[in-house]
Design an enzyme around this catalytic site. Structure first.
Site, PDB file in Angstrom:
ATOM      1  N   ASP A  13       2.943  -2.371  -7.544  1.00  0.00           N
ATOM      2  CA  ASP A  13       2.852  -2.621  -6.098  1.00  0.00           C
ATOM      3  C   ASP A  13       3.164  -1.376  -5.270  1.00  0.00           C
ATOM      4  OD1 ASP A  13       2.388  -5.322  -6.743  1.00  0.00           O
ATOM      5  OD2 ASP A  13       4.539  -5.698  -6.801  1.00  0.00           O
ATOM      6  N   LYS A  16      -1.365   1.606  -5.179  1.00  0.00           N
ATOM      7  CA  LYS A  16      -2.410   2.324  -5.936  1.00  0.00           C
ATOM      8  C   LYS A  16      -3.801   2.009  -5.400  1.00  0.00           C
ATOM      9  CE  LYS A  16      -0.909   0.391  -9.709  1.00  0.00           C
ATOM     10  NZ  LYS A  16       0.361  -0.159  -9.242  1.00  0.00           N
ATOM     11  N   GLY A  40      -2.670  -6.923  -8.649  1.00  0.00           N
ATOM     12  CA  GLY A  40      -3.155  -7.292  -7.325  1.00  0.00           C
ATOM     13  C   GLY A  40      -3.215  -6.037  -6.485  1.00  0.00           C
ATOM     14  N   HIS A  41      -4.397  -5.632  -6.113  1.00  0.00           N
ATOM     15  CA  HIS A  41      -4.538  -4.461  -5.263  1.00  0.00           C
ATOM     16  C   HIS A  41      -5.015  -4.926  -3.900  1.00  0.00           C
ATOM     17  CE1 HIS A  41      -5.181  -1.495  -8.847  1.00  0.00           C
ATOM     18  NE2 HIS A  41      -3.963  -1.974  -8.759  1.00  0.00           N
ATOM     19  N   GLN A 224      -0.059  -2.184 -12.442  1.00  0.00           N
ATOM     20  CA  GLN A 224       1.396  -2.225 -12.613  1.00  0.00           C
ATOM     21  C   GLN A 224       1.981  -0.806 -12.498  1.00  0.00           C
ATOM     22  OE1 GLN A 224      -0.414  -4.102 -15.404  1.00  0.00           O
ATOM     23  NE2 GLN A 224      -0.585  -5.625 -13.806  1.00  0.00           N
TER      24      GLN A 224
END
Ligand code: IMP
Length: 435
Positions: A13, A16, A40-41, A224
């Site tokens: 988080d 990225k 999750g991006h 991650q």
């Protein structure tokens, strides 16, 4: 042009997705090499927030080919949903998204197992995203997994699952109350998944070797962060794959020398979701303030993130184990108004000072951060585009992080949208973005 890896330097988080979004238009291919729908991006484009989970962030740029490599996990149901959401937002993945035939599948019983184990373990659990990562990667290394390319023959997938159920998987699922799939149901699902995804399935390693041969630049998109790496993170409170840059060649079937430069992403403070040691965590008002100001809620699960001070011991570890050449420091704006600021420069473990990141969770649990205090700033940083326009205290904070992490900062994030960043002149990304 060099190939670039973008990897997390904390517990995930770090932002990225935003960095990949900024760099992607300069690359021929953007490749995911590990993880799956646990990632999750969040990328904000023209005020629209896109939450990506399995599809590389490069998909938001029309000319970029997006690849999902052998070392990832694909949850076909969720991927079909994600593609539908992208299409609804006007982003067309056809012809641009290729998933490795070798990538392993997350099947419904993997999700059920992840959830059932976490529920049974309660407070003693990992705090996973419950997306089935552990059981599906487990099935892969235990050699009873199902790969994306296998979906072309649904009857074989069903027969394979039938054998697994008979060999003991069925009894285990029943014992955990996780629900036992029938081979017949899996056969129907496999046929449906192949129909929806088959056009996207191909030989990603071969495509990458063609890029390498032709000198077309590749961006490796990590998920991650280093501290969630299965070997070099805070085991067992980690994800089930190698998140560090060394995982790239093994997961994609390319030579290590193909990863020319590594960019590590870190937040200007620290967050973590899920259980496990977090030495600089702040449980009081400061933690709440960072969570509110930084919008620190998980992209995948919506869980509130644990928040705390910047941990230079942890980031220096990430710089070492991933071979990070340049850091991106995101969300510097969130620290505005906090005075003084603190940075953990070492740990005290059982009365001994160390700058090295401990290798066991038990040791890390006992680590007491040694803090250094630095003056804060009150100015609003949003809209600042040049390093020299930052308040002196913000510049000093960044300089101290560079010193402690042993790595230059190349880019600073000062807000959520495209365009709210400072490129540091003369550094890796400045050269890249100017090329
Ligand atoms: P899993 O990957 O779902 O098995 O979760 C294992 C650990 O990694 C848990 O602490 C999760 O919260 C964490 N984790 C997994 N994916 C992400 C991510 O994308 N960002 C932050 N934490 C993550």
């Amino acid at each position: 042009m060099p190939n670039l890896a973008v990897v997390g330097a904390q517990w995930g988080d770090e932002g990225k997705g935003k960095v990949v979004d900024l760099l992607a238009p300069r690359f021929a291919s953007v490749v995911r090499f590990q993880g799956g729908p646990n990632a999750g991006h969040t990328v904000v484009v023209d005020g629209v927030t896109h939450a990506l989970h399995q599809v590389p962030s490069g998909i938001l740029h029309p000319g970029v080919r997006c690849l999902v490599g052998a070392g990832t996990l694909v949850d076909p149901d969720r991927l079909v949903e994600e593609l539908a959401t992208l299409r609804a937002a006007g982003v067309e993945p056809a012809g641009r998204l290729v998933l490795s035939r070798r990538a392993h599948l997350i099947l419904p019983h993997h999700r059920a197992l992840d959830g059932a184990l976490e529920a049974r373990l309660g407070k003693g659990g990992i705090g996973t995203t419950r997306r089935g990562m552990g059981p599906a990667y487990g099935a892969k290394v235990e050699r009873w997994g199902v790969r994306l390319g296998d979906l072309a023959r649904p009857a074989d997938v069903a027969a394979h699952l039938g054998r697994m159920l008979d060999a003991g998987l069925g009894a285990w699922l029943r014992e955990l109350g996780a629900g036992v799939p029938s081979p017949g149901e899996i056969e129907v699902l496999a046929a449906r998944w192949w129909e929806a995804l088959g056009e996207h399935v191909g030989d990603v390693s071969r495509l990458l070797h063609e890029d390498l041969r032709e000198g077309r630049p590749i961006l490796f998109e990590g998920a991650q962060g280093a501290l969630l790496d299965v070997d070099f993170g805070t085991y067992p409170f980690v994800t089930s794959s190698n998140t560090i840059a060394g995982g790239i060649p093994a997961s994609l079937g390319i030579p290590p020398r193909a990863v020319h430069r590594v960019v590590g992403i870190a937040k200007a403070y620290t967050t973590r979701v899920g259980a496990g040691p977090f030495p600089t965590e702040e449980h009081g008002p400061l933690g709440d303030r960072l969570r509110d100001a930084g919008g620190e809620y998980g992209t995948t699960t919506g869980r509130p993130r644990r928040c705390g001070w910047f941990d230079a011991v942890a980031v220096a570890h990430a710089v070492r184990v991933s071979g990070i050449d340049a850091l991106v420091l995101t969300k510097l704006d969130v620290l505005g108004g906090i005075d003084p600021l603190r940075i953990a420069v070492a740990y005290d473990v059982d009365g001994e000072r160390t700058e090295w990141f401990p290798s066991t969770a038990a040791e890390l649990d006992r680590a007491v951060p040694v803090y250094e205090e630095l003056p804060g700033w009150t100015e609003d940083l949003s809209g600042v585009r040049r390093l020299e326009d930052l308040p002196a205290a913000a510049r000093a904070y960044v300089a101290r992080i560079e010193e402690l992490a042993g790595c230059p900062v190349s880019l600073l994030g000062t807000g959520p949208g495209r365009g709210s960043e400072i490129v540091v002149p003369g550094t890796l990304l400045a050269e890249w973005l100017a090329s």
